[in-house]
Enzyme design. Structure first.
Site, PDB file in Angstrom:
ATOM      1  N   GLU A  36      30.925  15.518 -34.140  1.00 22.90           N
ATOM      2  CA  GLU A  36      30.356  14.075 -34.054  1.00 22.90           C
ATOM      3  C   GLU A  36      30.981  13.373 -32.836  1.00 22.90           C
ATOM      4  O   GLU A  36      32.093  12.878 -32.821  1.00 22.90           O
ATOM      5  CB  GLU A  36      30.553  13.298 -35.089  1.00 22.90           C
ATOM      6  CG  GLU A  36      30.128  11.887 -35.189  1.00 22.90           C
ATOM      7  CD  GLU A  36      30.590  11.044 -36.217  1.00 22.90           C
ATOM      8  OE1 GLU A  36      29.878  10.051 -36.708  1.00 22.90           O
ATOM      9  OE2 GLU A  36      31.658  11.502 -36.871  1.00 22.90           O
ATOM     10  N   ASP A  47      34.289   0.877 -36.444  1.00 19.72           N
ATOM     11  CA  ASP A  47      35.583   1.813 -36.079  1.00 19.72           C
ATOM     12  C   ASP A  47      36.705   0.882 -36.100  1.00 19.72           C
ATOM     13  O   ASP A  47      36.901  -0.484 -36.034  1.00 19.72           O
ATOM     14  CB  ASP A  47      35.178   1.950 -34.420  1.00 19.72           C
ATOM     15  CG  ASP A  47      33.996   2.697 -34.076  1.00 19.72           C
ATOM     16  OD1 ASP A  47      33.654   3.521 -34.948  1.00 19.72           O
ATOM     17  OD2 ASP A  47      33.501   2.614 -32.823  1.00 19.72           O
TER      18      ASP A  47
END
Length: 255
Positions: A36, A47
């Site tokens: 990924e 994130d």
């Protein structure tokens, strides 16, 4: 012991192109089934610190989306049978046009898109353009979704769904308990296969998840290894490979 399927997350170009390519090779050698690959982005919504810091460093080099596609293309040419998914955020896909973005991704070797801030039922044409270009759109399910919305997603017919195992950001260890497993069962009710991630960093977590998902997803743990060993290429590759083997349930090198 049966191998656990692993999707490993990698920030394109971090800390530099050659080191990132070597990290990808180590992940694959360690047993990763899917890469990924994230396009660095300045304002992420999911994130955690490790990935966000990595993105900031790459962007400081004036790294562009086209550089990310070039990076993916190099991996695809070296490992043509490897499944590569692209992880990004909506603005990077929307700015050049969803159709154009998907076309260039497919040309680079991408097989699927993971764009967490494009809702599955209002995706600006992402699913249609993915299909047109031989890719799949992989929507994200989160525990914070209402029961009704989760049911709508699970019955929408997506071949795969990315299940974020907790709310918040990546990088913090996730506790795998009965509530987690129940959430995964609900996500998969409609027949979609599930990728489960967010805070997966060790073999114990992977073993607890393995029977409930198509593949486990791990990202921040690898980014941290890269950060800690970016000046020691040999150690970086060795530690990434070892961690991948641990998450895959492999006791020996390779798969």
């Amino acid at each position: 012991m049966k191998k656990i399927k692993l999707m490993s997350h990698l920030v394109a170009g971090y800390p530099n192109t050659e080191t990132a390519l070597n990290a990808a090779r180590a992940l694959i050698k360690g047993g990763a089934d899917i890469l990924e690959i994230q396009l660095p982005f300045s304002d992420p919504s999911a994130d955690g610190p490790a990935i966000q810091t990595a993105c900031t460093q790459v962007l400081s080099r004036k790294f562009k989306t086209r550089d990310g596609f070039d990076f993916i293309s190099r991996i695809h040419k070296e490992f043509p049978d490897l499944t590569i998914y692209l992880m990004s955020y909506a603005s990077l896909a929307y700015t050049p046009g969803i159709a154009n973005f998907c076309k260039k991704a497919a040309e680079a070797g991408v097989k699927g898109m993971i764009i967490p801030d494009l809702p599955f039922d209002n995706d600006e044409g992402l699913s249609a353009e993915c299909k047109k270009n031989g890719m799949i759109n992989i929507p994200v399910a989160a525990p914070s979704m209402s029961k009704e919305r989760l049911e709508k997603l699970s019955s929408a017919g997506f071949p795969y769904i990315y299940a974020a195992l907790r709310t918040g950001i990546t990088g913090t260890d996730t506790r795998i308990d009965d509530k987690t497993i129940d959430f995964l069962k609900n996500v998969s009710k409609g027949g979609s296969k599930i990728y489960g991630g967010f805070g997966i960093s060790n073999g114990k977590q992977a073993n607890l998840l393995a029977s409930s998902v198509e593949a486990i997803v791990a990202g921040s743990v690898f980014v941290r290894i890269i950060t800690e060993n970016k000046d020691n290429p040999e150690k970086l590759s060795k530690e990434i490979e070892a961690k991948a083997r641990e998450l895959c349930g492999l006791q020996e090198a390779g798969c």
